[in-house]
Design an enzyme around this catalytic site. Structure first.
Site, PDB file in Angstrom:
ATOM      1  N   CYS A 201      41.193  42.689  74.147  1.00  0.00           N
ATOM      2  CA  CYS A 201      40.606  42.237  72.878  1.00  0.00           C
ATOM      3  C   CYS A 201      41.693  41.747  71.930  1.00  0.00           C
ATOM      4  O   CYS A 201      42.711  42.409  71.727  1.00  0.00           O
ATOM      5  CB  CYS A 201      39.818  43.372  72.239  1.00  0.00           C
ATOM      6  N   SER A 477      36.176  52.594  67.219  1.00  0.00           N
ATOM      7  CA  SER A 477      36.914  51.531  67.883  1.00  0.00           C
ATOM      8  C   SER A 477      37.925  50.934  66.911  1.00  0.00           C
ATOM      9  O   SER A 477      37.743  50.977  65.688  1.00  0.00           O
ATOM     10  CB  SER A 477      35.936  50.436  68.332  1.00  0.00           C
TER      11      SER A 477
END
Length: 574
Positions: A201, A477
């Site tokens: 990511c 997260s």
């Protein structure tokens, strides 16, 4: 490098390659095509978290081949092996997320077992997704053989209707879609363009946060953690890592010579300065535990408190990892902090030189606005803040990067699982001004300490990210934004105060002063604790049960063994 500089009688591989009694062992090595000369050289483990689960890991096997070429060029014999990894983006929002944090320790354990079982002398470790990075670094300091860490690199940003996007935008789009702010067609288009390449990511979520840590802590070569996965320069970094580990072996420079208390402080500094993931406050104590260094959540928070936030990276800012690499990389961030006195320059690194020596030729780049001068930060204190109070005696953590309001007070709305809270959010069954409480999601209670990105992203997508707060004994997260407090400890499953809350209890959060409290007297909390009963868990067998029996508090990294303090001899010295 001349292989003759290595005295195999002092290396672990002597147990499988030397003496008449090892003839059966050597026969296996010959069966794989090794020559007598190769068997006589140091054996170097090349550990990869490759799999086909997600783009984070898909490029690691190819990169491992470049590492092997580097090892061989420096007269070592590479031995490639793979370990698991659980990809958070796919595990997120359902029972699969309970596997995520558990995988960190499984990765560490499996690398240790492979190295021990086959008597390898050094280690190059490649990792991609969130937990695989700390898992691999934990293995390195636990084994204490000469080691170099390699990050697989970040994904390239996607493009949606002319703007740069990441997977964070897709998670938040789910919330937008749920309240009619995004059409079915736009959601379908966004999910197809958000992740256009291999790599982890792209923003300063957990993977890139821990990649930044790897350079700052000294286990990765400078610039190696910033290059995106598709960039061909990654092969050069990989080959260089293979060569460098042989030099470290010759010079007997080991991970515990590199990862000191000062190096851990450097690591915490770059997390705060880059607005990194709150998960770093879990992983840094876990790395410290492997060596026997006292460095818990409060120690991390102390560094966060005095570090300026200077890297304008998503999710709190506007840039992604690729952008920072192209204007100077992680060394630009580190040199800025070093020159301003926020980092220790005299710590050893895998280059064989000190951090200050590595940074000596790094120059400030006036033509960029990704990294700010330390004298003119985005905010004067770090992008991540530690909290404590009667609701979190063992601490809690919040990412404040990009937030305007750092104080929140409101009534509790309690949920005993993420699913229950997510359902309420999806149905808009909550009120502005509430503090949503998700509990029994800690290391023991989950088990596995799930991340709550699906819930927090849905809130943000609904436009409620700054209108409610959310606290949990689970995790968030690195992509989470908004007033979200995680790692609340002690957790509910062991009788922590978060498990004693009732709907309507007034909770006050102050990220300026670093406090989190509930408006209840000590007497009331004590009375509720006496009436509290432990909650039955569905996981009564298998790996999650086994994890729950051994895992400790999030304050100390949610570790599963005593660590360096109980160690009598490290693997490297057997």
């Amino acid at each position: 490098m001349d292989a003759k500089v290595f005295d195999k009688t002092k290396l672990p591989s002597r147990y499988v390659t030397h003496g008449p009694q090892r003839a059966p062992h050597r026969s296996y090595l010959y069966a794989m095509g090794l020559s007598q000369e190769q068997i006589g050289q140091p054996l170097v483990g090349v550990a990869s978290c490759w799999n086909e689960a997600a783009p984070c890991n898909i490029a690691l096997m190819r990169q491992a081949q470049a590492v092997k070429k580097g090892v061989a060029a420096a007269n070592g014999t590479p031995r490639e092996f793979c370990t698991i990894t659980v990809t958070d983006g796919i595990a997120m929002g359902h029972e699969g997320m309970k596997s995520s944090l558990v995988s960190r320790d499984v990765i560490t354990d499996s690398v240790e077992l492979t190295m021990r079982g086959h008597c390898y002398d050094a280690l190059v470790g490649l990792a991609g997704c969130d937990k695989s990075l700390p898992g691999m670094m934990m293995a390195m300091v636990r084994l204490n053989v000469p080691s170099v860490f390699l990050y697989g690199g970040s994904i390239l940003p996607g493009n949606f209707k002319g703007r740069q996007v990441t997977v964070q935008d897709v998670f938040e789009a789910v919330g937008m879609h749920s309240v009619g702010k995004m059409s079915d067609e736009d959601l379908e288009e966004l999910e197809q363009v958000a992740c256009p390449s291999a790599g982890s990511c792209g923003a300063q979520f957990t993977a890139n946060t821990m990649a930044t840590v790897a350079e700052a802590i000294g286990l990765a070569l400078p610039y190696s953690c910033g290059a995106p996965a598709p960039y061909e320069i990654r092969d050069r970094f990989c080959a260089a890592a293979g060569e460098k580990v042989m030099e470290l072996l010759a010079r007997n420079i080991r991970p515990r010579d590199i990862v000191t208390r000062e190096a851990l402080e450097n690591a915490a500094t770059v997390v705060a300065a880059s607005g990194g993931s709150t998960n770093a406050a879990l992983h840094l104590p876990a790395i410290a535990n492997e060596i026997g260094i006292d460095f818990d959540l409060f120690d991390v928070a102390e560094i966060f408190k005095k570090t300026p936030y200077i890297a304008d990276l998503k999710p709190g800012g506007k840039y992604v990892a690729k952008d920072m690499f192209e204007v100077g990389g992680i060394p630009l961030l580190m040199k800025t902090l070093l020159d301003a006195g926020f980092m220790h320059g005299d710590v050893m690194t895998v280059t064989g030189r000190t951090m200050a020596e590595n940074m000596a030729s790094v120059e400030w780049n006036d033509g960029q606005d990704v990294v700010y001068p330390a004298s003119n930060p985005i905010t004067p204190t770090g992008g991540v803040v530690g909290l404590s109070g009667n609701l979190a005696p063992d601490g809690a953590i919040v990412k404040v990067a990009g937030m305007n309001n750092l104080k929140f007070t409101g009534p509790a709305r309690c949920f005993d699982s993420e699913e229950a809270c997510f359902e309420a959010v999806q149905n808009r069954n909550y009120e502005e001004g509430e503090v949503l409480v998700i509990r029994y999601e800690g290391p023991v209670g989950g088990p596995g300490m799930r991340e709550m990105l699906s819930t927090t992203a849905a809130l943000y997508g609904q436009g409620m990210g700054d209108k409610v707060a959310l606290i949990t004994d689970g995790r968030f997260s690195g992509a989470t934004r908004g007033f979200c407090i995680g790692h609340v400890g002690p957790e509910a499953a062991v009788g922590g105060p978060i498990g004693l809350l009732r709907d309507g209890d007034v909770i006050a959060i102050d990220a300026v002063e670093g406090t989190i409290s509930v408006d209840l007297s000590d007497e009331e909390l004590t009375a509720r604790k006496e009436a509290w009963k432990s909650r039955e868990n569905d996981h009564t067998s298998g790996v999650l049960w086994k994890y729950a029996q051994t895992v400790g508090s999030a304050r100390y990294g949610a570790v599963t063994h005593p660590g360096g303090k109980a160690e009598k001899v490290a693997y490297a010295d057997v």
